[in-house]
Design an enzyme around this catalytic site. Sequence first.
Site, mmCIF file in Angstrom:
data_model
loop_
_atom_site.group_PDB
_atom_site.id
_atom_site.type_symbol
_atom_site.label_atom_id
_atom_site.label_comp_id
_atom_site.label_asym_id
_atom_site.label_seq_id
_atom_site.Cartn_x
_atom_site.Cartn_y
_atom_site.Cartn_z
ATOM 1 N N ASN A 171 -10.283 -32.889 -26.956
ATOM 2 C CA ASN A 171 -9.521 -34.128 -27.176
ATOM 3 C C ASN A 171 -9.435 -34.966 -25.903
ATOM 4 O OD1 ASN A 171 -9.177 -32.989 -29.648
ATOM 5 N ND2 ASN A 171 -6.979 -32.757 -29.532
ATOM 6 N N ASP A 172 -9.029 -34.322 -24.816
ATOM 7 C CA ASP A 172 -8.940 -35.036 -23.538
ATOM 8 C C ASP A 172 -10.293 -35.147 -22.852
ATOM 9 O OD1 ASP A 172 -6.353 -35.889 -23.461
ATOM 10 O OD2 ASP A 172 -5.581 -34.176 -22.356
ATOM 11 N N ARG B 246 0.942 -24.150 -28.030
ATOM 12 C CA ARG B 246 1.368 -25.314 -27.240
ATOM 13 C C ARG B 246 2.842 -25.154 -26.873
ATOM 14 N NH1 ARG B 246 -1.716 -27.671 -31.593
ATOM 15 N NH2 ARG B 246 -3.569 -28.783 -30.830
ATOM 16 N N ARG C 259 -0.730 -21.490 -23.686
ATOM 17 C CA ARG C 259 -0.936 -22.503 -22.655
ATOM 18 C C ARG C 259 0.382 -22.790 -21.947
ATOM 19 N NH1 ARG C 259 -3.110 -28.229 -24.631
ATOM 20 N NH2 ARG C 259 -0.966 -28.453 -25.348
ATOM 21 N N HIS D 281 4.578 -36.964 -39.029
ATOM 22 C CA HIS D 281 5.404 -35.938 -39.652
ATOM 23 C C HIS D 281 5.304 -36.014 -41.167
ATOM 24 C CE1 HIS D 281 8.118 -35.575 -35.859
ATOM 25 N NE2 HIS D 281 7.107 -34.746 -35.810
ATOM 26 N N CYS E 231 -10.574 -25.490 -28.219
ATOM 27 C CA CYS E 231 -9.330 -25.699 -28.959
ATOM 28 C C CYS E 231 -9.083 -27.154 -29.323
ATOM 29 C CB CYS E 231 -8.137 -25.144 -28.184
ATOM 30 S SG CYS E 231 -7.919 -25.878 -26.557
ATOM 31 N N ARG F 209 -8.173 -43.646 -26.833
ATOM 32 C CA ARG F 209 -8.253 -43.455 -28.287
ATOM 33 C C ARG F 209 -7.295 -44.363 -29.042
ATOM 34 N NH1 ARG F 209 -6.955 -37.398 -28.838
ATOM 35 N NH2 ARG F 209 -6.131 -37.661 -26.752
#
Length: 572
Positions: free
Chosen positions: A452-453, A294, A330, A187, A500, A463
């Site tokens: 990413n996945d 998301r 999504r 953040h 994405c 990761r």
Amino acid sequence: MVRGIGISPGIIFGKAKTMIKNQVNLEKKNIEDRNEEIDRLVHAIASSKQQINEIAIKTRATIGESEAKIFEAHELILEDATLIDGIKDKINEEMVNAEYAVSVVAKQFMDIFDSMDDAYMKEKSADIKDVSDRIIRNLLGIEAWHLADNEDKVIIVAEDLTPSDTALLDKNKVLGFVTAVGGKTSHTAILARILEIPAISGIQGIMEKLHDGDDLILDGQEGIVIVNPSPDDIHDYQEKKKVYDNQLLLYKKYLNKPSITKDGKEVEIFANIGLPDDTDKVIANGAEGIGLFRTEFLFMNRKNLPTEQEQYEAYKDVATRLKGKPVVIRTLDIGGDKEVDYLHLQAELNPFLGYRAIRLCLDRKEIFMTQLRALLRASAYGNIKIMFPMISSVHELREAKQMLQEAKKALENEGILYNDTIELGMMIEVPSAAMMSDLLAKEVDFFSIGTNDLIQYMVAVDRGNEKIAHLYHEFNPGVLRMIKMVIDNAHEANIWVGMCGEAAANPYMLPLLLAMGLDEFSVCPSAVLELRYIMSKLSVDDIKSKLDTILMMAEEHAIEKYMEEYYDKHIN
């Protein structure tokens, strides 16, 4: 020279201002009156809540609504019964002082979140630390540090900056900051980028390496700090800053221009968002649509499920503001390591392979149906497309599609309008889906490759495990071949395919993806213009002629080096 992780870009020159927070004495003390100690705790929590509310108000006014939600989440932590009751129990059962109880119980929660792989959940640990530190300071009557009125134009050097610290930074006084703790997804990093304050994190032993009054050059792009630079250093970085600033101006010239290559190949550059307020950034950066909304963030940092009406309003708001541009939404991707307390999900040893995303939705059908109805209702007001995450079989996809049909039929029976030609897609992020993408392509209107996945599953790399993180590589030949196979299968079935994941924003990956025929790139809003600029300098036919040679290379580092050299030759 000192190296760290660049978390917010920019090049600045200034003097170091070391910020050491007032030492907090967390000595364990035995108490005599547990009720008095709990009263102290309650008053400290009330003060903390008021302070955080003030920070949220200031953040909303000066930075943005979605960034203010960081602090709304902090307020919810102060209301979390598990945490607060745990602290009270510690005081009652062990007859210890409140500040000690806060530190021990908060640390237990932080350790749980730190052990998880998901970056979002790790950030929850940082939020708990921020909140618990505030409670302890209020218990002890210690103020957080702040810059003196006569101090300005400094580069802050600190062990850590919490989101609260960062949100309160005065841009008129602070040029940038350097810390030992933090990463690109924190953040603190997000706020620094929004505030456009160059920043670097991840420099261990920072307080020994940098001292009050040191002259510094900070390169937030490369993660480099030059300490007490020489005249040659200053000259070199002044020139580098000119190049960087001119580059930003150049990117802005591509605002609202088509995303087209040098040889006329047109693709689409979309942006990713997490909350409706992020739409402002999508519009400001001229993205051609939203490639990934998301929706899980609508479900987090609250005490209960969002209603159908709440979701409908959020989806409608985004679709309306995009004025007919595509909005790929999504469906809920939560569970496993993305914890939502009110769903009472069990902790899992391997959450990335666990009860999450479409698996949860097909099991908790009432949650899924509510979301599908909201999405369909909102589709009457814009170009919404629905996308299912983590599909691993044709059966799973068909079951999700059947539920969508049931939602459509229910709305028709109720006389509620929706777009009956709404496009339906799925993410390719599980190897089994990639391997049978020819079969899945017959069932949907589009694919979106979630690298990413997909990379993590493909190369069997966690990761979050530093010992093997180097094996997680988007230029892995197996990963590249699989991406090409998915794109080829999609086009064979006459459907479009996007990406994405983080790889979509990698400038060195861009030529390869164009050569493979990727139709749509979805990246963070701030990367849209840079990608559009790079694309304008590339010839698809040229890189396509080299694609077979590249895909025959056996090592990822060789491929990456080749693409870096290609980029330097054609872009720089």
